[in-house]
Write a protein that holds these residues in place. Structure first.
Motif, PDB file in Angstrom:
ATOM      1  N   ASN A  98      -2.959  -8.286   1.776  1.00 28.50           N
ATOM      2  CA  ASN A  98      -3.861  -7.154   2.063  1.00 28.50           C
ATOM      3  C   ASN A  98      -4.880  -6.966   0.952  1.00 28.50           C
ATOM      4  OD1 ASN A  98      -2.706  -6.420   4.521  1.00 28.50           O
ATOM      5  ND2 ASN A  98      -1.131  -5.186   3.545  1.00 28.50           N
TER       6      ASN A  98
ATOM      7  N   ARG B 128      -4.994   3.586  -7.026  1.00 26.82           N
ATOM      8  CA  ARG B 128      -5.242   2.135  -6.927  1.00 26.82           C
ATOM      9  C   ARG B 128      -6.653   1.785  -7.418  1.00 26.82           C
ATOM     10  NH1 ARG B 128      -0.857   0.558  -7.556  1.00 26.82           N
ATOM     11  NH2 ARG B 128       0.662   0.125  -5.945  1.00 26.82           N
TER      12      ARG B 128
ATOM     13  N   LYS C 246      -8.883  -6.875   1.413  1.00 26.28           N
ATOM     14  CA  LYS C 246      -9.521  -5.586   1.131  1.00 26.28           C
ATOM     15  C   LYS C 246     -10.613  -5.743   0.071  1.00 26.28           C
ATOM     16  CE  LYS C 246      -7.895  -0.819   0.807  1.00 26.28           C
ATOM     17  NZ  LYS C 246      -6.681  -0.015   0.709  1.00 26.28           N
TER      18      LYS C 246
ATOM     19  N   ASP D  13       0.823  -1.221   0.000  1.00 29.68           N
ATOM     20  CA  ASP D  13       0.000   0.000   0.000  1.00 29.68           C
ATOM     21  C   ASP D  13       0.851   1.262   0.000  1.00 29.68           C
ATOM     22  OD1 ASP D  13      -2.287  -1.535   0.089  1.00 29.68           O
ATOM     23  OD2 ASP D  13      -2.308  -1.612   2.274  1.00 29.68           O
TER      24      ASP D  13
ATOM     25  N   THR E 251       3.036   5.298   3.933  1.00 31.35           N
ATOM     26  CA  THR E 251       2.151   4.137   4.004  1.00 31.35           C
ATOM     27  C   THR E 251       1.322   4.174   5.289  1.00 31.35           C
ATOM     28  OG1 THR E 251       2.077   1.722   3.798  1.00 31.35           O
ATOM     29  CG2 THR E 251       3.862   2.605   5.113  1.00 31.35           C
TER      30      THR E 251
ATOM     31  N   ARG F 227      -2.776   7.988  -3.651  1.00 30.66           N
ATOM     32  CA  ARG F 227      -2.493   6.560  -3.848  1.00 30.66           C
ATOM     33  C   ARG F 227      -3.796   5.751  -3.850  1.00 30.66           C
ATOM     34  NH1 ARG F 227       1.063   3.234  -6.039  1.00 30.66           N
ATOM     35  NH2 ARG F 227       1.987   1.704  -4.664  1.00 30.66           N
ATOM     36  N   THR F 228      -4.709   6.094  -2.939  1.00 33.61           N
ATOM     37  CA  THR F 228      -6.008   5.407  -2.856  1.00 33.61           C
ATOM     38  C   THR F 228      -6.779   5.558  -4.167  1.00 33.61           C
ATOM     39  OG1 THR F 228      -6.080   5.825  -0.482  1.00 33.61           O
ATOM     40  CG2 THR F 228      -8.167   5.322  -1.529  1.00 33.61           C
TER      41      THR F 228
END
Length: 798
Positions: A431, A554, A435, A59, A132, A550-551
């Motif tokens: 993860n 992704r 998730k 992440d 992170t 980043r979220t």
């Protein structure tokens, strides 16, 4: 034909350019900025291209990359990946120094760093920065892991094998050192910091103990992951951090506006939490690839990953509720299952499964997880039995994105709980599956026991599913919010949910905002609320913005993979724009730095060198052969093909070979390894370890929850059959007596392992109560006398 002995090569004939690694952590509450400095030196008489392939947390948002060569400092820019590669190759072709950092196409937790045209005798210092989130452990500790180890990733047959040569040396011969320090600050006092490696004592920096520093003890060999566990007092307080936008960025853009990060810990009503589900379809998927033979840790070498997994399956099967359904799959290069479809849980089916589990060995070859997953998802769901999938793997998978995308596609039909076993398990895989599958991820490393962590996840799986989750914002007039995080699909008691939102507009009035999360739990509407101040926190850098970017990146990447086709290019364009704007890496961009100041071209042919990297655990003897056939254009070029050694100890990866012409470098960029056929020679078999007394007692429990009064039970309790029979009150049934004795023994002697047996004792207590047996108090008294305990009847749940 090429023979490559991974894990036994020392490669000492080649001088190594990597001299040292320095890592500094800046932890703020539950996020951290990590600064790594890699120091290189070219001791050869030829210019060098060094390639270093290394893992980062899955992440992580890589947000800075720079190089210092002599007096020259160059900062890398984020550019579209193809453009960055071409600039790098152009620079090398014209004799300029250049650096390229890029994420693997297969897995977001593997990066490759190319250090190009380092002249003879020259030193280079590479600085890499990433941010992170810290994962919450079962015991409320926040976990940071600096991976030293990257297990070779297995690529399924027929997939494109990326070209990286695996080279490893014993840890004692790793020619570079590691220094590691952390500075921790939090609104709440720091109670302790622990690690799997030796630390110097924690130094508090202020009287209220909200700031502290800690570092690795001197002499650390970078022979294992460095794991840091940080514990705060009152860890479950919800928090919100508002971070000011970047002054140079455009207002209205993600980087230009303030961003808020909300951290919520839902508290569910006690009456709902105490009633565990008595239904569900529980599917256990167990890794049986060769690497599962590795020891769990250095101190208990007899316990291997596969033996620990067998013990865990025993506990899981004994803890399942009557009336549920279950099945067990295992996988390597191919997969197996115990029943063709999930079966109802009963004494007969439980015994049949346990017989098969007992004989499970790590003998199925590679780590091909996609096929069993597809098979599980192709099975029809059982009405009113929600599917819960438990996946155990040491995470040596190369097609991470394919696997997590498949879990995501089937997220509506199940919850996915994942367990990364041992050093080097891919954080992106473990993860990512949890998730996307609305479940929970656990990592089992060092001296951790697998059982408590798995049983905690079973508790989560037995919690009622939280439904109809919605997030609403109450903000002053003139301020609006845009949620950047994907919708929350799963919530568990005591587990953290993070929400990122962009705040647009300004107000001169109220400075407070409020966020409310509403949901339905076991049919009852519930909500959690958090009030927060809209004034941006001072001195937070751009950590929250970068994590938010980043979220979004992704989510867009996942969307692009799911909808390959027309909108493919549109989504890719959005990712590149946001990646360049925020300075955060993505799968479509790379960091490129070219030294244009010097003017002098580097003379001589370029030699490519690998960076030897450590393996952990005892060296296993194995060898693998793979034929290599490559016809190349323009001039002969030899590059060893990747070797994925699933039977190997965990290792990092490096790369070596001649220098490639620009026309074929394109194909040489991706990171990972390919499929293989291992030939393994085992060490002499050691005698089987003595059965753990707890597992011995548990193995005797029946599916209904009771125990039988027999010689096996007496032996497990450390008594003779006569002693146990003689102490039994006359009026009581022998199964009730046996079950009460088992409960007393567990509460009297095994309280330190309570999380492992708690669920199966709840089942046992329910069974005893259902018998309406007379004299339960008398039985408890007699049992305490027999076993030398003083356990109260109410403590047994009776």
């Amino acid at each position: 034909m090429m023979v490559n002995c991974c894990g036994l090569l020392t490669n000492r004939k080649e001088p190594v350019p990597l001299k040292s690694i320095e890592v500094q952590l800046e932890v703020k509450d539950h996020v951290t900025t990590v600064v790594s400095t890699l120091n290189y030196e070219n001791k050869e008489d030829k210019p060098l291209e060094a390639v270093f392939v290394f893992p980062l947390p899955g992440d992580a948002a890589v947000c800075h990359f720079s190089a210092q060569i002599g007096q020259t400092h160059i900062v890398a820019e984020v550019k579209e990946k193809q453009q960055a590669r071409e600039e790098y190759d152009d620079a090398l072709s014209s004799g300029q120094q250049a650096f390229l950092l890029e994420e693997s196409d297969q897995s977001p937790d593997i990066f490759s760093l190319s250090v190009g045209s380092l002249p003879p005798g020259e030193s280079a210092s590479i600085r890499l920065e990433y941010v992170t989130e810290l994962a919450v452990q079962a015991d409320d500790g926040l976990r940071f892991c600096l991976p030293a180890v990257l297990n070779p990733r297995y690529h399924p047959q027929g997939s494109e094998g990326p070209s990286v040569q695996v080279t490893s040396v014993p840890a004692s011969l790793v020619p570079y050192s590691l220094s590691f320090s952390a500075r921790v600050s939090s609104p709440r006092p720091i109670s302790k910091v622990e690690s799997n490696c030796s630390l110097e004592p924690l130094q508090y920096l202020n009287a209220d103990q909200t700031q502290a520093t800690v570092k690795l003890a001197a002499g650390h060999k970078f022979d294992r992951d460095v794991e840091l566990l940080i514990y705060y007092k009152d860890a479950h307080q919800p928090t919100a951090v508002v971070e000011a936008g970047q002054a140079s960025a455009k207002p209205g853009s993600l980087m230009g506006d303030p961003v808020v990060m909300v951290s919520l810990y839902p508290e569910f009503p006690q009456d709902v939490m105490s009633s565990l589900a008595s239904c569900g379809e529980f599917v256990f998927l167990m890794d049986r690839s060769g690497s599962m033979r590795s020891p769990m840790n250095d101190s208990t070498r007899q316990e291997t990953r596969i033996s620990s997994a067998r013990d865990t399956l025993l506990l899981l099967l004994k803890s399942l509720p009557m009336g549920c359904y279950f099945n067990i799959y295992s996988f390597g290069s191919q997969f197996e299952y115990i029943f063709p479809t999930s079966v109802e849980y009963s004494e007969k089916t439980m015994e049949e499964a346990l017989k098969k589990v007992k004989n499970m060995e790590a003998n199925l070859g590679g780590t091909e997880i996609l096929l069993p997953l597809k098979h599980i998802y192709s099975q029809s769901c059982i009405p009113k039995q929600p599917r819960q999938l438990f996946i155990f793997t040491d995470g040596e998978v190369g097609n991470t994105k394919e696997v997590t995308d498949l879990v995501k596609m089937n997220a509506a039909t199940h919850r996915c709980f994942s367990f990364g076993i041992g050093e080097g398990a891919s954080s992106a895989l473990i993860n990512g599956m949890a998730k996307e599958g609305g479940g929970h991820a656990q990592f089992i490393t060092g001296t951790d026991r697998m059982q408590p962590k798995v049983m905690q996840s079973l508790r989560f799986a037995l919690q009622p599913a939280v439904e109809d989750i919605s997030v609403s914002w109450d903000l002053p007039k003139g301020v609006s919010s845009t949620i950047l995080s994907p919708p929350i699909t799963a919530m568990f008691q005591g587990q953290r949910s993070l929400i990122y939102a962009q705040l647009t507009g300004q107000t001169s009035e109220a400075t407070d905002g409020c966020v409310t999360v509403k949901y339905s739990l076991a049919g009852h509407p519930s909500q959690n609320q958090l009030h927060f101040n809209l004034k941006p926190a001072e001195d937070t850098g751009l950590t929250v913005h970068r994590l938010a970017a980043r979220t979004v990146i992704r989510s867009l990447e996942s969307e692009e993979r799911t909808h390959r086709g027309q909108q493919d290019e549109e989504v890719k364009k959005k990712v590149v724009e946001l990646s360049v704007q925020s300075g955060v890496s993505s799968s479509f961009t790379a960091f490129i730095a070219v030294n244009k100041d010097d003017g002098k071209a580097v003379q001589g042919p370029l030699v490519r060198r690998n960076i030897p990297t450590p393996f952990c655990g005892r060296p296993l003897m194995f060898r693998a052969c793979r034929s290599l056939q490559q016809s190349l254009m323009s001039r002969a070029y030899s590059a060893p093909m990747p070797m994925a050694m699933d039977c190997s100890p965990p290792i990092l990866m490096g790369m070596m070979g001649g220098s490639a012409p620009k026309s074929i470098r394109r194909e040489k960029r991706s990171v990972g390894s390919s499929s293989y056929s291992p030939v393994v020679t085992h060490e002499a078999a050691s005698p089987p370890p003595r059965k753990d007394p707890l597992l011995q007692l548990v193995s005797l429990q029946k599916a209904s929850g009771c125990w039988l009064l027999d010689a096996h039970l007496a032996a497990a309790l450390g008594k003779t059959s006569e002693e146990v029979e003689k102490a039994k009150p006359a009026s009581v049934n022998s199964e009730v007596w046996a079950s009460i004795l088992a409960l007393i023994w567990l509460h009297g002697f095994k309280m330190d392992a309570k999380e492992e047996w708690e669920l199966l004792t709840l089942k046992a207590a329910s069974w005893i109560k259902a018998q309406n047996a007379p004299c339960v108090s008398e039985c408890v008294e007699a049992g305490n006398t027999l076993l030398g305990c003083s356990v109260k009847k109410e403590d047994l749940g009776l």
